[in-house]
Design a protein around this motif. Structure first.
Motif, short mmCIF file in Angstrom:
data_model
loop_
_atom_site.label_atom_id
_atom_site.label_comp_id
_atom_site.label_asym_id
_atom_site.label_seq_id
_atom_site.Cartn_x
_atom_site.Cartn_y
_atom_site.Cartn_z
N GLY A 229 0.83 -1.20 0.00
CA GLY A 229 0.00 0.00 0.00
C GLY A 229 0.86 1.24 0.00
O GLY A 229 2.05 1.19 -0.31
N VAL A 230 0.27 2.36 0.37
CA VAL A 230 0.98 3.64 0.44
C VAL A 230 0.75 4.24 1.81
O VAL A 230 -0.39 4.32 2.28
CB VAL A 230 0.49 4.61 -0.65
N ARG A 231 1.82 4.63 2.49
CA ARG A 231 1.75 5.31 3.78
C ARG A 231 2.63 6.55 3.72
O ARG A 231 3.83 6.44 3.41
CB ARG A 231 2.24 4.40 4.91
N ASP A 232 2.05 7.69 4.00
CA ASP A 232 2.82 8.94 4.03
C ASP A 232 3.59 9.17 2.74
O ASP A 232 4.71 9.69 2.74
CB ASP A 232 3.78 8.96 5.23
N GLY A 233 3.00 8.76 1.62
CA GLY A 233 3.63 8.99 0.33
C GLY A 233 4.62 7.93 -0.09
O GLY A 233 5.16 7.99 -1.19
N TYR A 234 4.87 6.93 0.77
CA TYR A 234 5.83 5.87 0.45
C TYR A 234 5.09 4.58 0.14
O TYR A 234 4.09 4.24 0.78
CB TYR A 234 6.77 5.61 1.63
N THR A 235 5.61 3.84 -0.84
CA THR A 235 5.11 2.50 -1.10
C THR A 235 5.66 1.58 -0.01
O THR A 235 6.86 1.61 0.28
CB THR A 235 5.55 2.00 -2.48
N VAL A 236 4.79 0.78 0.58
CA VAL A 236 5.19 -0.07 1.70
C VAL A 236 4.65 -1.48 1.51
O VAL A 236 3.64 -1.69 0.84
CB VAL A 236 4.68 0.49 3.05
N LEU A 237 5.35 -2.44 2.13
CA LEU A 237 4.89 -3.82 2.19
C LEU A 237 4.40 -4.07 3.60
O LEU A 237 5.03 -3.65 4.58
CB LEU A 237 6.01 -4.79 1.83
N LEU A 238 3.26 -4.77 3.73
CA LEU A 238 2.56 -4.91 5.00
C LEU A 238 2.43 -6.37 5.40
O LEU A 238 2.37 -7.25 4.54
CB LEU A 238 1.16 -4.30 4.90
#
Length: 251
Positions: A229-238
């Motif tokens: 997803g996207v958190r605070d403008g960064y692509t992240v793996l969850l």
């Protein structure tokens, strides 16, 4: 066992049939936990949205939580969405720790999910649990296919090495890259915002000191990934709980 006052009222209707064992029988004592799912954004729920709520036993550290109850709802209005979880009181212990989690999805796309623990049943947990979910990302906003990334953070900590891990996702469901020491290759499956890695094959070069620990942390993080997803403008793996295990930077 925690009092029924703490765990809400018994089911008001219906008879729980006893399961006979030999000449005797036992009756499950079902209770109900009430609460709601809500989010901060002033965004309407899509008409096809589904809300999934689970009550989990999180008593044991480093062990996958046990689901005690779950409910899938199709909201008739907007948030907050009320839920009602029925659980077997015999599965709950006074010293146990229990948590409610929630996901709002459309098909395979996770639009909102809880990213923190919302205690229930024991200790100082409230009688009614309100679960705040955080906005994730719709599939149209980001895709991993045919992309190359540097891993700049893992499990909340910045990658300190000059040899940062890398991830390459091709269009044919293959993933490759490096832990910063050894190279790897394997497969991945991207379905909406869900992400699953297949078995990875790696080279076997010895990794000294900090690079060795970085490699251990990297492959452990990869094994925990279930979504992106996207958190605070960064692509992240969850991970499965919605926690960020990797923060990526496009390369």
């Amino acid at each position: 066992m925690v009092s029924t006052m703490k765990r809400s009222k018994s089911l008001s209707a219906g008879i729980v049939l006893a399961v006979c064992l030999g000449a005797g029988s036992a009756m499950a004592d079902f209770q109900e936990l009430h609460g709601s799912v809500l989010y901060r954004e002033k965004i309407a729920l899509p008409p096809e949205a589904m809300v999934e709520v689970t009550l989990e036993d999180v008593s044991k550290m480093d062990v996958k939580s046990t689901v005690l109850a779950s409910q899938t709802l199709k909201p008739t209005g907007q948030v907050p969405v009320a839920f009602q979880l029925s659980y077997d009181d015999a599965m709950v212990e006074d010293r146990g720790q229990y948590s409610v989690r929630a996901v709002i999805r459309v098909g395979e796309d996770v639009l909102w999910r809880s990213t923190q623990s919302f205690p229930a049943l024991t200790g100082d947990a409230p009688d009614t649990v309100d679960v705040l979910v955080e906005r994730m990302v719709e599939r149209s906003e980001v895709t991993l296919s045919d992309s190359h990334w540097l891993v700049v953070r893992m499990n909340g900590a910045e990658v300190q090495s000059a040899k940062v891990p890398e991830l390459d996702f091709d269009r044919d469901g293959r993933v490759s890259g490096t832990s910063g020491c050894n190279r790897f290759t394997g497969s991945y499956t991207e379905r909406g915002s869900r992400l699953e890695f297949g078995p990875l094959a790696t080279t076997r070069m010895a990794c000294p000191d900090a690079l060795g620990q970085q490699e251990i942390d990297f492959f452990k993080a990869v094994s925990n990934v279930t979504a992106f997803g996207v958190r605070d403008g960064y692509t992240v793996l969850l991970d499965a709980d919605g926690a960020v295990v990797m923060q990526l930077m496009a390369q």
